[in-house]
Design an enzyme around this catalytic site. Structure first.
Site, PDB file in Angstrom:
ATOM      1  N   HIS A   1     -33.761   9.648  32.225  1.00 52.16           N
ATOM      2  CA  HIS A   1     -33.177  10.988  32.361  1.00 52.16           C
ATOM      3  C   HIS A   1     -33.360  11.555  33.765  1.00 52.16           C
ATOM      4  O   HIS A   1     -32.741  12.560  34.112  1.00 52.16           O
ATOM      5  CB  HIS A   1     -33.811  11.939  31.334  1.00 52.16           C
ATOM      6  CG  HIS A   1     -32.838  12.919  30.756  1.00 52.16           C
ATOM      7  ND1 HIS A   1     -31.856  13.524  31.507  1.00 52.16           N
ATOM      8  CD2 HIS A   1     -32.692  13.409  29.498  1.00 52.16           C
ATOM      9  CE1 HIS A   1     -31.152  14.348  30.736  1.00 52.16           C
ATOM     10  NE2 HIS A   1     -31.641  14.286  29.510  1.00 52.16           N
TER      11      HIS A   1
ATOM     12  N   ASP B   1     -27.911  11.953  33.017  1.00 53.21           N
ATOM     13  CA  ASP B   1     -27.941  13.009  32.010  1.00 53.21           C
ATOM     14  C   ASP B   1     -27.317  12.517  30.704  1.00 53.21           C
ATOM     15  O   ASP B   1     -26.677  11.465  30.650  1.00 53.21           O
ATOM     16  CB  ASP B   1     -27.203  14.251  32.512  1.00 53.21           C
ATOM     17  CG  ASP B   1     -27.943  14.938  33.651  1.00 53.21           C
ATOM     18  OD1 ASP B   1     -29.191  14.845  33.688  1.00 53.21           O
ATOM     19  OD2 ASP B   1     -27.271  15.550  34.508  1.00 53.21           O
TER      20      ASP B   1
END
Length: 527
Positions: free
Chosen positions: A499, A503
């Site tokens: 992450h 995204d």
């Protein structure tokens, strides 16, 4: 004194190699470990590193030249030194260079910095990222005559095992490390030369030297053991070397009845041969020993192998240093199941293409549209985005999980990807894969579908930013075109991504596009 760098013998059957590209030019400063040039066999390409330090004085062959193995390729030394005597000949044993990536590469002999005619044989650097190797088994002992190309010992990295060949000729004068010792790459391992030559000055400064008497005594102790005594399987699951395992399989020997005489009780080739030489004792021991074994101990403590330690460290590092998140989706596998049936019916080389190969092909074509997933993390603030898909493929082996890389998979056909996967998997399972084929990946695929796994959380292979888990196919219900209920085969996809770099929405878009490409696979093939 100028030192000659030879053309490495990149495998026992290789007689010559072609120079690909000179990385250094005449006049360049050279340090130990610097890559001098690339070279190719008919199977693969490698990099040749230098064990000499100084200046590249002269290059004896040009790019594209085919050079016999063990012939002098260039000279390294002090500026102004005469190296004409080295041109066109075989390198002196003390002037060899070790290849960076050859699986069965010979050991290069380090230049002796003392008054002796003996030559030191070094621990090869079996891959650019390899810093040290573990000695597996000595195949020669002190006092044995040595010729160029003789296998001196086996050694292992955390991924594979290799054989070290000698480039020096004479007598094995001294052994500086024992079986099981971890030795830094480019470190002196043993000395070869004329009988009686001194070797003390060749011993590694901080490494414990092995006394010649002790080296000679170890094999003698094994030979003196009673040959008719039954072999009791004290360690049913003792560690075993790849060579010993292969010999046991071919000879039909149950390794549970071998007594390991290698480092830390490891079963090595001679332990299997001992059983083969005493079939009567082996047969007598098998039945009663096998029956008694479960009662002998309730449990056993097993140390991790080198590859298992590497996996443990890598996975722990991955989970501790990345912000990992997993999405689980599925797609209609009807198209690829039907295409797989058609390939199987066609026969020939296409019949071997699997569902996993089809997924790999689709990933290689989809990934370039999602660059942040086709990338490596450099640090917390930057990533390296690849222009091609270097696809890592998780392979289960008897020694543990390995992840070889299919380089430029996006430029390969479905058949080429299928063949590449099978070749790499075979090299992994045989323990003969080059360490450099186990790095450089931009994205990894792990397939547990044939195990019936419906979804899982694959762990990212650092420094990559994503890994795709391929799951099994199950029947699901949906509303049909006529308004009725219908069954369809659904295959699961589990995407874990970092992450920090990716995204949730871009990750989901990759999965959506990949699912579309798989559901319309014949259309993808036509592009």
């Amino acid at each position: 004194m100028a030192n000659a760098v030879i053309m490495p013998k990149a495998g026992i059957t290789v007689e010559s190699c072609i120079i690909g590209e000179w990385v250094k030019k005449v006049g360049d400063p050279v340090k130990i470990g610097d890559v001098l040039f690339t070279y190719e066999t008919d199977k693969a390409s490698f990099e040749c590193e230098s064990t000499a330090e100084g200046t590249l004085l002269e290059i004896f062959f040009e790019e594209g030249d085919e050079v016999p193995c063990l012939v002098n390729v260039c000279a390294v030394g002090n500026p102004g030194e005469d190296c004409s005597a080295l041109k066109g000949g075989s390198a002196a044993p003390a002037e060899a260079a070790a290849p960076a990536t050859a699986a069965a590469a010979p050991a290069a002999a380090a230049p002796a910095a003392c008054n002796t005619k003996a030559s030191a044989v070094i621990m090869p650097k079996a891959g650019i990222t390899v810093e040290s190797c573990i000695i597996g088994e000595w195949l020669k002992k002190v006092g044995d005559p040595i010729k160029i190309g003789d296998i001196l010992f086996t050694y292992e990295t955390d991924k594979a095992s290799f054989e070290c060949e000698s480039t020096a000729e004479g007598e094995l004068l001294a052994i500086f490390f024992e079986e099981g010792d971890e030795v830094p790459c480019m470190e002196n391992v043993c000395a070869v030369g004329p009988h009686g030559e001194p070797t003390d000055c060749l011993k590694p400064g901080a490494a414990p030297a092995v006394a010649e008497v002790a080296v000679e005594a170890a094999p003698a102790a094994v030979e003196a053991a009673p040959t008719a005594a039954p072999v009791v399987p004290a360690k049913v699951s003792a560690p075993i070397s790849p060579r010993a395992a292969k010999l046991a399989e071919s000879a039909g020997v149950n390794v549970a009845f071998a007594t390991g005489t290698g480092p830390n009780g490891r079963i090595i080739e001679r332990d299997i041969r001992k059983i083969m030489e005493n079939p009567a004792a082996y047969a007598a021991a098998t039945a009663p020993a096998a029956a008694a074994a479960p009662a002998a101990e309730e449990y056993k403590d097993v140390k991790f192998s080198g590859i298992r330690r590497a996996i443990s460290k890598s996975m722990t590092t991955s989970l501790h240093t990345m912000a990992q998140l997993t999405h689980n989706t599925s797609f209609d596998a009807t198209a690829i199941l039907n295409y797989r049936k058609a390939l199987k019916a066609a026969g020939g080389e296409y019949a071997g293409i699997t569902l996993g190969d089809i997924v790999l092909y689709a990933v290689s074509r989809t990934l370039l549209n999602h660059p942040d997933l086709n990338a490596n993390m450099l640090d917390d603030n930057s990533i390296r985005i690849f222009n091609h898909v270097n696809l890592g493929v998780a392979v289960d082996t008897p020694r543990g999980l390995m992840v070889p890389t299919i380089f430029h998979a996006d430029e390969m056909s479905l058949l080429e990807i299928s063949q590449a996967v099978k070749q790499l998997a075979a090299e992994c399972r045989d323990g003969a894969i080059s360490p450099d084929k186990l790095s450089g990946g931009s994205f990894t695929v792990s397939n547990l579908g044939n195990m019936g796994v419906e979804s899982f959380t694959p762990v990212i292979n650092p420094p990559q930013t994503g890994i795709l888990g391929v799951c099994g196919t199950i029947d699901r219900v949906r509303k049909g075109a006529d308004g009725g209920i219908e069954l369809y085969p659904a295959m699961g996809l589990s995407l874990t991504y970092d992450h920090r770099a990716v995204d949730g929405t871009p990750a989901a878009k990759f999965q959506k596009e990949l699912a579309f490409n798989l559901e319309n696979f014949t259309v993808l093939l036509s592009k």
